[in-house]
Design an enzyme around this catalytic site. Sequence first.
Site: not given
Length: 341
Positions: A13, A36, A89-90, A92, A133-135, A158, A160, A162, A226, A271
């Site tokens: 994306f 892919l 690439a990850a 996500s 990421t912010d996460e 995820y 961790a 990153k 967010r 949200n």
Amino acid sequence: MSKKILITGGAGFIAHHVIDKILSSTDWKIITLDRLDFSGNLNRLNEVVMAYPEIERKRVKVIHHDLKAEINPEIAASIGRVDYISHLAAGSHVDRSITYPLEFVMDNVVGTAHILDYSRKLDSLERFAYFSTDEVFGPAPYGVNYKENDRYNSTNPYSATKAGAEELVVAFENTYGLPSLITHTMNVFGERQNPEKYIPMVIKKVRDGDLVTVHANSKKTVAGSRHYIHAEDVADALLFLYNYDISSMSADITGAKCQKFNIVGKDEIDNLELAEFIAKTQKKGLNYEMVDFHSQRPGHDLRYALDGSKMANMGWTPQSAYERLEKTINWSLKNDRWLSI
Ligand SMILES: NC(=O)c1ccc[n+]([C@@H]2O[C@H](COP(=O)([O-])OP(=O)(O)OC[C@H]3O[C@@H](n4cnc5c(N)ncnc54)[C@H](O)[C@@H]3O)[C@@H](O)[C@H]2O)c1
């Protein structure tokens, strides 16, 4: 000679928006490397690239490769000389990381080690950019917006993976002198996003009159929030960073060299507000329910927040998320095959 950029995860994306931006605003050649999987969609990349004249399309080359394996000499030869690398690439999808944590270690940590090991041997490389990421900072209490070098506190595999990959980037800069940068990006939205993600999911549910679930606190009184940002703004920030003289920026007071940058949306949006905006744009009512998402689904946090002042002081700010959101909603309704892929 025009520059060449290697973008991993180009059928994903965010990266396909980065490719669009590079095609529209530079003369760079682009090599994209992707395995892919379910979230990598060549139609996504194709739709963007085919909108350009044939001569521009020829600037893009796609290589199929899974970064769980090293970049062998044949693939390296096929890539050729490289000036910039953007590693996107990850794995996500947070939910998937909770179900299959080891897959995320392989894709995000081992995969990053493979691209770094390839990168450190390149003579021509000007900058390696790692998309984090912010996460990695974990949940942000109200009033707290994390700065680039704040402590990490991953609440799911995820994040961790990153964070782990970030440390590999830092180590490769310190050990091998790899010219690097790390970005922390907040929730990204835009055209052709996977419909498992919140914004395309809500666009579709509102269109179909379905119940929208709004992630809230345990009392179901406060919706999660967010700083949403459009993928084109993220691409713009990346090009800004490639053009900025990062090598002249000083190390932090402890001597750490690898520069990190928060890429933050302009507006903090909760949200429920977001779902209401999506419904209003479609001129439809909103059928919703607040749910205590965090207690039901560990690994999901109510609020993430970053401080964007470092990039703002350098001269970069994003556009308003609301304008971009309205365009994305209208585009998605017109191109609704992307809401059910
Ligand atoms: N989407 C967001 O809101 C967001 C926010 C912050 C950071 N990020 C980061 O930005 C990057 C891109 O995110 P996205 O939402 O576009 O993801 P995405 O899932 O849409 O795309 C990821 C792409 O990477 C490819 N890929 C995954 N593992 C691979 C491997 N082992 N080898 C080769 N290719 C592989 C997939 O096929 C896919 O095309 C990721 O690194 C993600 O962690 C995303």
